[in-house]
Design a protein around this motif. Sequence first.
Motif, PDB file in Angstrom:
ATOM      1  N   ARG A 247      41.311  37.274  34.670  1.00 28.70           N
ATOM      2  CA  ARG A 247      41.123  36.043  35.443  1.00 28.70           C
ATOM      3  C   ARG A 247      40.242  36.293  36.683  1.00 28.70           C
ATOM      4  N   ILE A 248      40.504  37.401  37.381  1.00 31.82           N
ATOM      5  CA  ILE A 248      39.735  37.701  38.590  1.00 31.82           C
ATOM      6  C   ILE A 248      38.264  37.931  38.246  1.00 31.82           C
ATOM      7  N   LEU A 249      38.023  38.701  37.180  1.00 34.39           N
ATOM      8  CA  LEU A 249      36.630  38.940  36.771  1.00 34.39           C
ATOM      9  C   LEU A 249      35.955  37.628  36.391  1.00 34.39           C
ATOM     10  N   GLU A 250      36.689  36.777  35.660  1.00 35.00           N
ATOM     11  CA  GLU A 250      36.148  35.487  35.238  1.00 35.00           C
ATOM     12  C   GLU A 250      35.744  34.641  36.447  1.00 35.00           C
ATOM     13  N   LEU A 251      36.596  34.619  37.468  1.00 33.73           N
ATOM     14  CA  LEU A 251      36.308  33.836  38.677  1.00 33.73           C
ATOM     15  C   LEU A 251      35.059  34.354  39.376  1.00 33.73           C
ATOM     16  N   TYR A 252      34.940  35.685  39.477  1.00 33.84           N
ATOM     17  CA  TYR A 252      33.738  36.265  40.088  1.00 33.84           C
ATOM     18  C   TYR A 252      32.502  35.908  39.257  1.00 33.84           C
ATOM     19  N   ARG A 253      32.582  36.112  37.925  1.00 33.88           N
ATOM     20  CA  ARG A 253      31.435  35.859  37.050  1.00 33.88           C
ATOM     21  C   ARG A 253      30.955  34.433  37.185  1.00 33.88           C
ATOM     22  N   ARG A 254      31.904  33.511  37.050  1.00 33.04           N
ATOM     23  CA  ARG A 254      31.573  32.086  37.113  1.00 33.04           C
ATOM     24  C   ARG A 254      30.990  31.725  38.464  1.00 33.04           C
ATOM     25  N   LEU A 302      32.729  40.333  58.157  1.00 36.65           N
ATOM     26  CA  LEU A 302      33.463  39.111  57.823  1.00 36.65           C
ATOM     27  C   LEU A 302      34.883  39.432  57.341  1.00 36.65           C
ATOM     28  N   GLY A 303      35.260  40.703  57.501  1.00 38.58           N
ATOM     29  CA  GLY A 303      36.614  41.107  57.096  1.00 38.58           C
ATOM     30  C   GLY A 303      36.750  41.347  55.606  1.00 38.58           C
ATOM     31  N   ILE A 304      35.619  41.548  54.903  1.00 39.77           N
ATOM     32  CA  ILE A 304      35.668  41.784  53.449  1.00 39.77           C
ATOM     33  C   ILE A 304      35.405  43.265  53.178  1.00 39.77           C
ATOM     34  N   ASP A 305      36.384  43.902  52.551  1.00 38.56           N
ATOM     35  CA  ASP A 305      36.356  45.342  52.323  1.00 38.56           C
ATOM     36  C   ASP A 305      35.642  45.643  50.994  1.00 38.56           C
ATOM     37  N   THR A 306      34.654  46.514  51.021  1.00 40.37           N
ATOM     38  CA  THR A 306      33.945  46.897  49.796  1.00 40.37           C
ATOM     39  C   THR A 306      33.899  48.417  49.703  1.00 40.37           C
ATOM     40  N   ARG A 307      33.420  48.921  48.567  1.00 37.16           N
ATOM     41  CA  ARG A 307      33.165  50.357  48.406  1.00 37.16           C
ATOM     42  C   ARG A 307      31.789  50.519  47.795  1.00 37.16           C
ATOM     43  N   PRO A 308      31.039  51.540  48.249  1.00 34.77           N
ATOM     44  CA  PRO A 308      29.809  51.849  47.520  1.00 34.77           C
ATOM     45  C   PRO A 308      30.184  52.500  46.193  1.00 34.77           C
ATOM     46  N   TYR A 309      29.252  52.513  45.225  1.00 28.50           N
ATOM     47  CA  TYR A 309      29.478  53.281  43.994  1.00 28.50           C
ATOM     48  C   TYR A 309      29.645  54.766  44.340  1.00 28.50           C
ATOM     49  N   PHE A 310      30.215  55.516  43.416  1.00 27.66           N
ATOM     50  CA  PHE A 310      30.353  56.961  43.600  1.00 27.66           C
ATOM     51  C   PHE A 310      28.973  57.587  43.825  1.00 27.66           C
ATOM     52  N   VAL A 311      28.946  58.695  44.569  1.00 32.31           N
ATOM     53  CA  VAL A 311      27.711  59.470  44.726  1.00 32.31           C
ATOM     54  C   VAL A 311      27.614  60.400  43.512  1.00 32.31           C
ATOM     55  N   PRO A 312      26.463  60.445  42.832  1.00 35.90           N
ATOM     56  CA  PRO A 312      26.352  61.358  41.682  1.00 35.90           C
ATOM     57  C   PRO A 312      26.768  62.773  42.110  1.00 35.90           C
ATOM     58  N   ASN A 313      27.651  63.379  41.335  1.00 36.67           N
ATOM     59  CA  ASN A 313      28.263  64.639  41.775  1.00 36.67           C
ATOM     60  C   ASN A 313      27.258  65.776  41.944  1.00 36.67           C
ATOM     61  N   LEU A 353      44.448  38.695  45.026  1.00 40.26           N
ATOM     62  CA  LEU A 353      43.406  37.801  45.536  1.00 40.26           C
ATOM     63  C   LEU A 353      43.641  36.371  45.061  1.00 40.26           C
ATOM     64  N   ALA A 354      43.510  35.436  45.986  1.00 40.77           N
ATOM     65  CA  ALA A 354      43.593  34.020  45.608  1.00 40.77           C
ATOM     66  C   ALA A 354      42.191  33.539  45.230  1.00 40.77           C
ATOM     67  N   ASP A 355      42.132  32.421  44.500  1.00 40.91           N
ATOM     68  CA  ASP A 355      40.836  31.881  44.079  1.00 40.91           C
ATOM     69  C   ASP A 355      39.916  31.662  45.269  1.00 40.91           C
ATOM     70  N   GLU A 356      40.489  31.179  46.386  1.00 42.40           N
ATOM     71  CA  GLU A 356      39.613  30.884  47.535  1.00 42.40           C
ATOM     72  C   GLU A 356      39.115  32.164  48.208  1.00 42.40           C
ATOM     73  N   ASP A 357      39.904  33.277  48.115  1.00 48.45           N
ATOM     74  CA  ASP A 357      39.423  34.575  48.622  1.00 48.45           C
ATOM     75  C   ASP A 357      38.162  34.969  47.861  1.00 48.45           C
ATOM     76  N   VAL A 361      34.253  35.630  49.127  1.00 46.33           N
ATOM     77  CA  VAL A 361      33.477  36.861  48.905  1.00 46.33           C
ATOM     78  C   VAL A 361      32.121  36.508  48.297  1.00 46.33           C
ATOM     79  N   ILE A 362      32.144  35.612  47.299  1.00 49.36           N
ATOM     80  CA  ILE A 362      30.903  35.250  46.613  1.00 49.36           C
ATOM     81  C   ILE A 362      29.911  34.627  47.586  1.00 49.36           C
ATOM     82  N   SER A 363      30.378  33.721  48.434  1.00 48.88           N
ATOM     83  CA  SER A 363      29.407  33.088  49.342  1.00 48.88           C
ATOM     84  C   SER A 363      28.937  34.069  50.407  1.00 48.88           C
ATOM     85  N   ALA A 364      29.796  35.036  50.781  1.00 51.53           N
ATOM     86  CA  ALA A 364      29.365  36.062  51.737  1.00 51.53           C
ATOM     87  C   ALA A 364      28.285  36.941  51.119  1.00 51.53           C
ATOM     88  N   VAL A 365      28.440  37.301  49.841  1.00 54.27           N
ATOM     89  CA  VAL A 365      27.423  38.127  49.166  1.00 54.27           C
ATOM     90  C   VAL A 365      26.119  37.329  49.065  1.00 54.27           C
TER      91      VAL A 365
END
Length: 371
Positions: A247-254, A302-313, A353-357, A361-365
């Motif tokens: 469901r979370i992935l679907e909400l992000y995708r849409r 904006l208070g939104i926590d992210t992570r960069p992708y892993f660094v190639p080892n 995460l709620a739908d509005e969260d 995130v999407i509008s911040a990106v």
Amino acid sequence: MEPDLTEIEERFVLEAVQSRWISSIGKFVDRFEQEFAEYCDVPYAVGVCNGTAALHLALRCAGVGPGDEVIAPSLTFVATAAAICHAGAEPVFVDCDSRNGTMSVEAVDQAISARTKAIIPVHLYGHPADMDLVLALAAERDLVVVEDAAEAHGACYKGRKVGGLGDMGVFSFYGNKLLTTGEGGMITTRDSEVYRRLKFLRDHAMDPERRYWHSEIGFNYRMTNLQAAVGCAQLARVDEIMRRRVRILELYRRGFERDGVDVVINASSEWASCAIWLICLVLPKRYHSEDRDRICRELKSLGIDTRPYFVPNHMLPPYTSFRAVGLEGDMCVLNNSVSLSERGLNLPSSSSLADEDINRVISAVRQALAC
Ligand SMILES: *Cc1c(COP(=O)(O)O)cnc(C)c1O
């Protein structure tokens, strides 16, 4: 990614404490192993204290040691490479597929040498590696295959569950993983002899028939009954947990589609049925790591926590001296790994995460990309 815990986990842990079995003997350990094996469609599973220990134990069980090379993707969490070194072997890093981010099998083919003993395909960010090709190469050269499924509980490759495809499969139940026991790990296998040996090595290599008799150097990599109690509760809720992930992935995708944002979200190959662990956003090719870092900073403000992708080892200080094999051969730049690593970030992914969260995130990106 926060752990998804309910009163069921609380109840099982309380039951374990009340039983007074809080170390590594107790009904939840056996039950968790059996139920996790069933979940992965394999006959055997061995619980251990964490995913890195699971990798180490699997490699040692396979006889990997000094003088051996183990092929692993460069783009993965560092534990994959560390476990190879803990076993006394040398990692050989290979490049990845440019889209799904998992190990490139052509690069593996190029990387095999007379010293290669094992291959560790990693099901990166829940996306299964292209196992048929890996297994064919391994069979041809008589190599051991240990799947690193630490991020891919329940994922399927061409309809088959990961963890049961290679000689052994390794899972992590760290607090931010899809299923958690706080700290914890599991090794899955179809081979009864491997199963017996894993249990033996995990428990100080003590002779099962003769107490305090140790015919070789073992490990204390046991899982506790408290960890397993949390694990049993997680498995009791696994369908609910996975449904929420879908469901979370679907909400992000849409949301990203609706807003026409030019990014890739959780790229997936047609043969993959992915575990939805983290939400993986990859920026278009014209972006670089500075852009990605700027976007992460703006989201953070904006208070939104992210992570960069892993660094190639192969770029990390302790690992720069090992072989790195790209699609053009030895020691070339691992273009796909570097490029994905620079353009990738993980968005908030917790089940809570709620739908509005998610919409926030999407509008911040979208706004960060517009700058
Ligand atoms: C988390 C992780 C591990 C290690 O698991 P721990 O339980 O943290 O030791 C190994 N490999 C990959 C790919 C991981 O993401």
